[in-house]
Design an enzyme around this catalytic site. Structure first.
Site, PDB file in Angstrom:
ATOM      1  N   CYS A  85       0.843  -1.203   0.000  1.00 27.67           N
ATOM      2  CA  CYS A  85       0.000   0.000   0.000  1.00 27.67           C
ATOM      3  C   CYS A  85       0.880   1.257   0.000  1.00 27.67           C
ATOM      4  O   CYS A  85       1.502   1.596   1.015  1.00 27.67           O
ATOM      5  CB  CYS A  85      -0.915  -0.022   1.223  1.00 27.67           C
ATOM      6  N   CYS A 142      -0.085   4.014   2.464  1.00 32.53           N
ATOM      7  CA  CYS A 142       0.309   3.620   3.821  1.00 32.53           C
ATOM      8  C   CYS A 142       1.749   4.028   4.104  1.00 32.53           C
ATOM      9  O   CYS A 142       2.086   4.448   5.222  1.00 32.53           O
ATOM     10  CB  CYS A 142       0.170   2.109   4.011  1.00 32.53           C
TER      11      CYS A 142
END
Length: 323
Positions: A79, A82
């Protein structure tokens, strides 16, 4: 254990009251015990960011949330957002100096936790306070927005739950557990037995266990709260709600009818209705009847907690009704 939703709007139900007051009492007890035994209870800045999985969630998140707000960062290696958000949260965890603990959960390795929190996409950030979960934000967020959210979280945790966070010592050894330095309180076993009895539905056993603590320590906050709650649940256990409501509507000046209805109001989460009903009954009654209603209202204040603004408001209204 599946997290429970918590609203930051101040809605109180009996479970939330219990969690809040037990968390506050436990935090105060931990700090007092640490001070008594000469320990600082401090953690290292490195301990403000921890990795959590399904096996450690109960201990590292739910239990720790009784002493400090725990912010959960759900992330994954693949991700990209993230990777931008996580370093910001880690830096802020240190900057906020123990006012919250950051728990990082890899969703790929902890699918059950992801499902329990109902996460549809990442990054996703939640908080757990006194065992109750609430969403903070999902997706990319700017640092200003993150700070505003964290400020609100810290304020709510302190005002509603009495959680002032962890003491941070730059010289503390990383990986230490400050709780290990705190000896068990003299009533911990009795209080734990009372909680188990309450959770299992043994209301009589819970009442007796809390009374045993209070016989030696009348000011014990956890026992006072627990006894008030256990006695409330015991009183309503065999009531017929429909009959109680009918009696209260037909007999507005009957203290017993109004008291029973107020108990049901509170158990149902209708805090202001319970308080208002008894204050109106105080105004309609006199002598022993009025005193019985007043005493029950004070008991309900004990269940909700003095810090709740509805209690302060109701106390003022009670004073006006009495004087």
């Amino acid at each position: 254990m599946q997290p429970r939703n918590m609203s930051m709007s101040g809605v109180v139900d009996l479970a939330a009251v219990k969690a809040a007051q037990e968390a506050k009492a436990k935090a105060e007890q931990t700090r007092a015990e640490a001070a008594r035994h000469g320990g600082s209870g401090a953690v290292s800045p490195a301990d403000l960011v921890i990795d959590v999985d399904e096996a450690s969630f109960e201990t590292d998140v739910l239990q720790r949330s009784a002493e400090v707000p725990v912010v959960i960062d759900f992330w994954a290696e693949w991700c990209q957002p993230c990777k931008q958000l996580s370093p910001v949260l880690e830096r802020l965890a240190v900057e906020y100096d123990g006012r919250f603990l950051l728990a990082k959960i890899d969703v790929d390795a902890n699918q059950m936790l992801m499902q329990q929190f109902g996460i549809q996409g990442i990054p996703a950030v939640f908080a757990v306070v006194a065992g109750q979960a609430l969403p903070l934000f999902q997706g990319a967020a700017g640092e200003d927005q993150i700070r505003q959210t964290l400020d609100q979280l810290v304020q709510v945790a302190e005002q509603r739950f009495g959680l002032t966070g962890l003491t941070v010592d730059p010289d503390a050894e990383p990986g230490g557990d400050p709780a290990q330095a705190v000896q068990e309180g003299p009533y911990d076993a009795l209080l734990e037995a009372a909680v188990r009895a309450l959770d299992s539905g043994d209301l009589g056993g819970a009442v007796q266990a809390y009374r045993n603590v209070l016989s030696d320590d009348p000011g014990n906050p956890e026992a006072r709260l627990g006894l008030a709650q256990a006695e409330l649940l015991q009183r309503v256990a065999d009531l017929d709600p429909q009959e109680v409501r009918k009696n209260a509507a037909e007999r507005p000046k009957d203290p017993a009818a109004q008291i029973a209805a107020a108990d049901l109001d509170l158990v149902g989460g209708h805090v202001e209705d319970a308080f208002g009903r008894l204050i109106e009954t105080v105004q309609r009654t006199a002598g022993d009847d009025r005193e019985a209603v007043r005493l029950r209202l004070l008991e309900l204040f004990e269940v909700v907690g003095a810090e709740d603004p509805r209690v302060a408001k109701a106390r003022r209204a009670l004073s006006r009704a009495l004087f």
